[in-house]
Design a protein around this motif. Structure first.
Motif, PDB file in Angstrom:
ATOM      1  N   ILE A  26       0.635  -1.339  -0.369  1.00 16.91           N
ATOM      2  CA  ILE A  26      -0.290   0.063   0.050  1.00 16.91           C
ATOM      3  C   ILE A  26       0.879   1.492  -0.165  1.00 16.91           C
ATOM      4  O   ILE A  26       0.665   1.827  -0.300  1.00 16.91           O
ATOM      5  CB  ILE A  26      -1.079   0.611   1.325  1.00 16.91           C
ATOM      6  CG1 ILE A  26      -1.879  -1.243   1.438  1.00 16.91           C
ATOM      7  CG2 ILE A  26      -1.813   1.505   1.355  1.00 16.91           C
ATOM      8  CD1 ILE A  26      -2.578  -1.545   2.476  1.00 16.91           C
ATOM      9  N   THR A  27       1.846   1.139   0.754  1.00 14.20           N
ATOM     10  CA  THR A  27       3.419   2.606   1.056  1.00 14.20           C
ATOM     11  C   THR A  27       3.603   2.661  -0.451  1.00 14.20           C
ATOM     12  O   THR A  27       4.241   3.871  -0.464  1.00 14.20           O
ATOM     13  CB  THR A  27       3.509   2.481   2.627  1.00 14.20           C
ATOM     14  OG1 THR A  27       4.441   1.009   1.944  1.00 14.20           O
ATOM     15  CG2 THR A  27       3.124   2.513   3.641  1.00 14.20           C
ATOM     16  N   GLY A  29       1.951   2.361  -3.138  1.00 13.99           N
ATOM     17  CA  GLY A  29       1.819   2.741  -4.719  1.00 13.99           C
ATOM     18  C   GLY A  29       1.192   1.208  -5.256  1.00 13.99           C
ATOM     19  O   GLY A  29       0.081   1.990  -5.660  1.00 13.99           O
ATOM     20  N   THR A  32      -3.451   1.690  -3.791  1.00 17.22           N
ATOM     21  CA  THR A  32      -3.454   2.973  -3.633  1.00 17.22           C
ATOM     22  C   THR A  32      -5.116   3.173  -2.398  1.00 17.22           C
ATOM     23  O   THR A  32      -5.968   2.306  -2.929  1.00 17.22           O
ATOM     24  CB  THR A  32      -3.906   3.959  -4.367  1.00 17.22           C
ATOM     25  OG1 THR A  32      -3.383   5.440  -3.592  1.00 17.22           O
ATOM     26  CG2 THR A  32      -4.468   3.762  -5.179  1.00 17.22           C
ATOM     27  N   GLU A  33      -5.579   3.819  -2.748  1.00 21.38           N
ATOM     28  CA  GLU A  33      -7.163   4.410  -1.381  1.00 21.38           C
ATOM     29  C   GLU A  33      -8.398   3.660  -2.869  1.00 21.38           C
ATOM     30  O   GLU A  33      -8.518   4.430  -3.550  1.00 21.38           O
ATOM     31  CB  GLU A  33      -7.579   6.105  -1.787  1.00 21.38           C
ATOM     32  CG  GLU A  33      -6.595   6.072   0.291  1.00 21.38           C
ATOM     33  CD  GLU A  33      -7.442   7.578  -0.133  1.00 21.38           C
ATOM     34  OE1 GLU A  33      -7.792   7.975   0.573  1.00 21.38           O
ATOM     35  OE2 GLU A  33      -6.037   8.083  -0.192  1.00 21.38           O
ATOM     36  N   ASP A  35      -8.810   1.344  -4.217  1.00 21.35           N
ATOM     37  CA  ASP A  35      -8.342  -0.676  -4.395  1.00 21.35           C
ATOM     38  C   ASP A  35      -8.146  -1.783  -3.925  1.00 21.35           C
ATOM     39  O   ASP A  35      -8.314  -1.738  -2.353  1.00 21.35           O
ATOM     40  CB  ASP A  35      -7.043  -0.471  -5.055  1.00 21.35           C
ATOM     41  CG  ASP A  35      -6.377   0.178  -5.901  1.00 21.35           C
ATOM     42  OD1 ASP A  35      -7.168   0.789  -6.595  1.00 21.35           O
ATOM     43  OD2 ASP A  35      -5.227   0.756  -6.393  1.00 21.35           O
ATOM     44  N   LYS A  80      -3.937   6.099   2.392  1.00 20.07           N
ATOM     45  CA  LYS A  80      -2.789   6.191   1.796  1.00 20.07           C
ATOM     46  C   LYS A  80      -2.044   6.909   3.683  1.00 20.07           C
ATOM     47  O   LYS A  80      -2.020   7.345   3.421  1.00 20.07           O
ATOM     48  CB  LYS A  80      -2.961   6.844   0.586  1.00 20.07           C
ATOM     49  CG  LYS A  80      -2.041   6.971  -0.046  1.00 20.07           C
ATOM     50  CD  LYS A  80      -1.127   5.356  -0.194  1.00 20.07           C
ATOM     51  CE  LYS A  80       0.324   5.307  -0.932  1.00 20.07           C
ATOM     52  NZ  LYS A  80       1.282   5.777  -0.417  1.00 20.07           N
ATOM     53  N   THR A  83       4.315   7.414   1.814  1.00 18.71           N
ATOM     54  CA  THR A  83       5.168   6.349   1.756  1.00 18.71           C
ATOM     55  C   THR A  83       6.176   6.290   2.382  1.00 18.71           C
ATOM     56  O   THR A  83       7.323   5.409   2.480  1.00 18.71           O
ATOM     57  CB  THR A  83       5.560   6.925   0.421  1.00 18.71           C
ATOM     58  OG1 THR A  83       6.296   9.030   1.033  1.00 18.71           O
ATOM     59  CG2 THR A  83       4.377   6.829  -0.786  1.00 18.71           C
TER      60      THR A  83
END
Length: 251
Positions: A26-27, A29, A32-33, A35, A80, A83
């Motif tokens: 998730i971090t 990418g 992502t939100e 998904d 999210k 990163t």
């Protein structure tokens, strides 16, 4: 020849590993939100673990607000994180660190409630001093994590039961880890989050001062939930920046 004793990996450790691997996806990418994540069966096959282990990892991710399960449809990414999150801590350890907020909420919310009923003048002075110390640390450009911890310890002591500070000492390592992660994530926007922490500390202190036990407990719970959100939600950090901007404008 003696037999080698093999101790199976604990389910919790495997779940932490899967939690960390999904979080990394998730971090990074990859997801992502909004998904949809692969199914439990697909994740089980990909990570070479049982479905109950995957289910436990997904439950923890859901509890932390990172994913949301929709019955009969699947599991979707709902938040999210920054990163930088998996740069600051081992992804598999993050699940354990974040879980420390659950016992903290149980312990510290009740400690704040009791502190409002049992505090002495000396206790109030000790709590107030930690807020002053945190303000001074921020003014020096420091993160102030030790002054922050001192605030929570002072309230635990004011609760009038020696087990409260003892229990917090047992949680010291994950508390420091989560605090350092949250502060590092907010560093580029400092002192936004730090100023919010001072506000939250002050509300708790004021409630304890006037012996408003319900408000003291509510403010403490809010404070701890905000601290957890600051680690897991990148948008929370942005909200903190905007909040600080409003404060500056109001001044």
């Amino acid at each position: 020849m003696s037999q080698i004793t093999v101790t199976p990996a604990r389910k919790e450790k495997l779940a932490d590993t899967v939690y960390g691997q999904i979080l990394s996806e998730i971090t990074s990418g990859k997801f992502t939100e909004g998904d949809k994540l692969p199914s439990e069966a697909e994740l089980s096959l990909a990570f070479d673990v049982s479905r109950p282990v995957v289910r436990e990892a997904l439950l923890r991710l859901s509890t932390d607000g990172l994913v949301q399960s929709r019955r009969g449809i699947g599991t979707f990414v709902s938040t999210k994180p920054s990163t930088r999150l998996t740069e600051l801590a081992d992804a598999a350890s993050l699940s354990s660190y974040v879980r420390s907020f659950e016992p903290r909420i149980v312990i510290e919310v009740e400690a704040a409630r009791l502190a409002a009923l049992r505090r002495s003048r000396a206790h109030l002075e000790a709590i107030r001093q930690t807020i002053d110390d945190l303000n001074e640390a921020i003014a020096r450009g420091e993160l102030g994590q030790f002054q922050d911890i001192a605030f929570h310890d002072a309230i635990a002591i004011a609760a009038g039961n020696e087990y409260f500070p003892a229990l917090l000492r047992d949680l010291r390592r994950p508390v420091l880890e989560t605090m350092n992660i949250g502060l590092e994530l907010a560093r580029e926007r400092a002192p936004a989050r730090r100023l919010r922490v001072v506000e939250e500390h002050t509300r708790i202190f004021n409630a304890i001062s006037i012996e408003d036990s319900d408000s003291a407990a509510s403010y403490m719970k809010y404070h701890l939930l905000q601290a957890r959100a600051a680690i897991l939600d990148a948008q929370h950090l942005e909200a903190g920046r905007l909040h600080a901007g409003r404060l500056k404008h109001d001044e």
